[in-house]
Motif scaffolding. Structure first.
Motif, PDB file in Angstrom:
ATOM      1  N   PHE A 153     -40.697   1.540 -10.481  1.00 17.30           N
ATOM      2  CA  PHE A 153     -39.756   2.218  -9.589  1.00 17.30           C
ATOM      3  C   PHE A 153     -40.125   3.681  -9.382  1.00 17.30           C
ATOM      4  N   ILE A 154     -40.616   4.335 -10.425  1.00 16.43           N
ATOM      5  CA  ILE A 154     -41.004   5.738 -10.275  1.00 16.43           C
ATOM      6  C   ILE A 154     -42.235   5.859  -9.368  1.00 16.43           C
ATOM      7  N   LEU A 155     -43.223   4.994  -9.585  1.00 13.58           N
ATOM      8  CA  LEU A 155     -44.421   5.035  -8.739  1.00 13.58           C
ATOM      9  C   LEU A 155     -44.100   4.619  -7.313  1.00 13.58           C
ATOM     10  N   PHE A 156     -43.149   3.679  -7.158  1.00 12.77           N
ATOM     11  CA  PHE A 156     -42.727   3.266  -5.830  1.00 12.77           C
ATOM     12  C   PHE A 156     -42.115   4.452  -5.089  1.00 12.77           C
ATOM     13  N   ALA A 157     -41.231   5.176  -5.785  1.00 11.67           N
ATOM     14  CA  ALA A 157     -40.630   6.375  -5.176  1.00 11.67           C
ATOM     15  C   ALA A 157     -41.702   7.428  -4.912  1.00 11.67           C
ATOM     16  N   TYR A 158     -42.610   7.605  -5.854  1.00 11.00           N
ATOM     17  CA  TYR A 158     -43.685   8.596  -5.698  1.00 11.00           C
ATOM     18  C   TYR A 158     -44.543   8.285  -4.472  1.00 11.00           C
ATOM     19  N   GLY A 170     -38.286  14.126 -10.202  1.00 10.11           N
ATOM     20  CA  GLY A 170     -38.057  14.180 -11.646  1.00 10.11           C
ATOM     21  C   GLY A 170     -36.643  13.783 -12.018  1.00 10.11           C
ATOM     22  N   ALA A 171     -35.663  14.222 -11.232  1.00  6.28           N
ATOM     23  CA  ALA A 171     -34.270  13.854 -11.500  1.00  6.28           C
ATOM     24  C   ALA A 171     -34.080  12.349 -11.371  1.00  6.28           C
ATOM     25  N   PHE A 172     -34.660  11.765 -10.326  1.00  5.93           N
ATOM     26  CA  PHE A 172     -34.579  10.321 -10.136  1.00  5.93           C
ATOM     27  C   PHE A 172     -35.281   9.581 -11.271  1.00  5.93           C
ATOM     28  N   SER A 173     -36.438  10.073 -11.696  1.00  7.53           N
ATOM     29  CA  SER A 173     -37.201   9.423 -12.766  1.00  7.53           C
ATOM     30  C   SER A 173     -36.418   9.400 -14.072  1.00  7.53           C
ATOM     31  N   PHE A 203     -32.046   8.887  -2.521  1.00  8.31           N
ATOM     32  CA  PHE A 203     -32.025   8.827  -3.980  1.00  8.31           C
ATOM     33  C   PHE A 203     -30.623   8.505  -4.501  1.00  8.31           C
ATOM     34  N   VAL A 204     -29.598   9.090  -3.883  1.00  9.60           N
ATOM     35  CA  VAL A 204     -28.224   8.833  -4.316  1.00  9.60           C
ATOM     36  C   VAL A 204     -27.860   7.362  -4.079  1.00  9.60           C
ATOM     37  N   LEU A 205     -28.250   6.809  -2.939  1.00 10.23           N
ATOM     38  CA  LEU A 205     -27.975   5.403  -2.656  1.00 10.23           C
ATOM     39  C   LEU A 205     -28.628   4.490  -3.685  1.00 10.23           C
ATOM     40  N   ILE A 206     -29.885   4.781  -4.014  1.00 10.66           N
ATOM     41  CA  ILE A 206     -30.599   3.943  -4.986  1.00 10.66           C
ATOM     42  C   ILE A 206     -29.926   4.009  -6.351  1.00 10.66           C
ATOM     43  N   MET A 207     -29.594   5.208  -6.800  1.00 11.71           N
ATOM     44  CA  MET A 207     -28.958   5.357  -8.113  1.00 11.71           C
ATOM     45  C   MET A 207     -27.586   4.691  -8.136  1.00 11.71           C
ATOM     46  N   PHE A 208     -26.816   4.841  -7.067  1.00 11.71           N
ATOM     47  CA  PHE A 208     -25.510   4.195  -7.018  1.00 11.71           C
ATOM     48  C   PHE A 208     -25.662   2.679  -7.029  1.00 11.71           C
ATOM     49  N   GLY A 209     -26.677   2.180  -6.333  1.00 14.46           N
ATOM     50  CA  GLY A 209     -26.939   0.744  -6.355  1.00 14.46           C
ATOM     51  C   GLY A 209     -27.221   0.250  -7.761  1.00 14.46           C
TER      52      GLY A 209
END
Length: 214
Positions: A20-25, A40-43, A148-154
């Motif tokens: 997921f981190i590499l996908f976002a990267y 970094g916050a998302f990771s 990023f907020v949508l992904i984290m909330f999901g």
């Protein structure tokens, strides 16, 4: 439900976090300090999530007394029962098919789609020292942070934990501050052009009645 324990699987923690981190990267391709902070916050959120999902169920141990008293016949150390919303809200059957889990998948996919679309527009604008005002940037000013907020909330709908529930509002504040810093920098660089863009375009909630330029 599957009652087999599914913790202590640290290889899965590392693999899922890395994916997921590499996908976002791959979408973000961070270049500036603000880019790296947002990624970094998302990771940090992703690592905390998968650590509890497959490594050590800290939240379940912390809540074990209350959960055991309220749900005496439920083995919360099985992977399926780790989907706490499924049990707490009284859903039955496969937790991967309950409405919240399906909604979480939709939000995660939508978030990554938005992230990919938004960062492409932003980086093209950065290369040419221009404002990003097309694509999703014509609908809201910070689609990348919204993604990023949508992904984290999901993920919270899919697998809530105490650390990620505590981290989520903190990270939302981080993204709000990053957005304001970006706006201040854009005002310094573009002046009245960016002010007009701010007046015409909402910060967070996209408007969809926008005609895209050819």
């Amino acid at each position: 439900m599957n009652s087999a324990p599914a913790y202590g699987l640290w290889t899965l923690v590392i693999l899922n976090s890395a994916i997921f981190i590499l996908f976002a990267y791959s979408f973000v391709k961070p270049r500036t300090r603000l880019d790296w902070r947002s990624l970094g916050a998302f990771s940090a959120f992703v690592v905390a999530l998968f650590t509890e999902m497959y490594g050590f169920p800290l939240s379940i141990y912390f809540l074990s007394g209350w959960l055991g008293e309220r749900y005496p016949n439920v083995d919360f150390l099985s992977h399926d029962n780790g989907h706490l919303w499924h049990t707490l809200l009284g859903f039955e059957g496969n937790p991967h098919l309950d409405p919240l889990h399906l909604l979480s998948n939709l939000l995660i996919v939508a978030g990554f789609f938005l992230l990919a679309s938004a960062w492409g527009v932003l980086h093209r604008a950065q290369r040419h020292r221009e404002l990003a005002t097309t694509g999703w940037y014509s609908r809201c000013r910070h689609p990348q942070y919204l993604a990023f907020v949508l992904i984290m909330f999901g993920f919270l709908l899919q697998w809530p934990t105490i650390p990620t529930l505590l981290m989520f509002p903190v990270l939302v504040v981080v993204y709000v501050r990053l957005a304001r810093r970006e706006e201040a920098m854009a005002l310094e660089e573009f002046g009245d052009r960016y002010r007009r863009y701010m007046e015409a375009t909402p910060r967070w909630f996209p408007r969809f009645n926008v005609k895209q330029a050819n």
